[in-house]
Design a protein around this motif. Structure first.
Motif, mmCIF file in Angstrom:
data_model
loop_
_atom_site.group_PDB
_atom_site.id
_atom_site.type_symbol
_atom_site.label_atom_id
_atom_site.label_comp_id
_atom_site.label_asym_id
_atom_site.label_seq_id
_atom_site.Cartn_x
_atom_site.Cartn_y
_atom_site.Cartn_z
ATOM 1 N N ARG A 157 -1.536 -0.419 -6.117
ATOM 2 C CA ARG A 157 -2.495 -1.512 -5.980
ATOM 3 C C ARG A 157 -2.107 -2.312 -4.745
ATOM 4 O O ARG A 157 -0.948 -2.687 -4.579
ATOM 5 N N LEU A 168 -6.206 -9.015 -5.394
ATOM 6 C CA LEU A 168 -6.252 -7.563 -5.492
ATOM 7 C C LEU A 168 -7.366 -7.065 -4.581
ATOM 8 O O LEU A 168 -8.519 -7.448 -4.736
ATOM 9 N N THR A 171 -7.313 -0.300 -5.126
ATOM 10 C CA THR A 171 -6.409 0.558 -5.885
ATOM 11 C C THR A 171 -6.495 1.944 -5.278
ATOM 12 O O THR A 171 -7.584 2.488 -5.118
#
Length: 178
Positions: A157, A168, A171
């Motif tokens: 990630r 974030l 991924t």
């Protein structure tokens, strides 16, 4: 964080290596001067060779040109270890376990940041969900490091960071880097 097991004592499964065993592997591998010298170094970008790690783990020999780094990331459910074989690397990390799912943005608390310089022969073992970035801050010298993960990386990630805000961004799965 009291009551938490030390990352070097964590087992991934009954048959998998501990983080301490991975650290021992990267230490022994980094001492193989012929292997370290075999890594082609590129002046622009990182280079790598995949290695067979102990107990079914995944391992990498990585070359770091001056001024390169990983950006903030974690290794999902894998434990791991890395060690600088030559040159100097800097690791910035977070001294807290972050939630693993269900968030896109977190505001980090004060005193969560850790930083360490790892010169040749110095390394670190870490547990699951260890969020960090690794940098070669030298303006002139390459660095080389050895990394090992168990189980083999299920995903990475990637995060961006602005001040105390960690976001974030994406991924990646194994097919994205192999």
């Amino acid at each position: 964080m009291s009551g938490s097991p030390s990352p070097v004592s964590v087992r991934t499964s009954a048959s998998g290596p501990t983080a301490a065993e991975l650290l021992d592997f990267v230490r022994r591998t980094a001492a193989d001067t012929d292997l370290i010298a075999s890594l082609p170094l590129d002046p622009e970008g990182r280079t790598w060779i995949r290695l067979d790690g102990p107990g079914g783990s995944e391992a990498w020999l990585i070359g770091w040109p001056p001024g390169t780094g990983t950006g903030w990331h974690d290794h999902a459910d894998s434990i791991g270890a890395f060690l600088t074989a030559s040159g100097t690397l800097k690791e910035h990390s977070l001294a807290a376990r972050l939630p693993t799912d269900g968030w896109k943005t977190l505001e980090l608390t004060e005193n969560i940041d850790r930083s360490r310089e790892l010169t040749a022969g110095q390394g670190k073992a870490f547990g699951r969900h260890h969020v960090h970035e690794v940098l070669n801050e030298s303006a002139t010298e390459h660095a080389v490091s050895v990394h090992a993960y168990h189980p083999p990386l299920p995903q990475i990630r990637r995060y961006s960071r602005t001040g105390a805000v960690l976001r974030l961004e994406q991924t990646e799965n194994p097919e994205d880097w192999q």
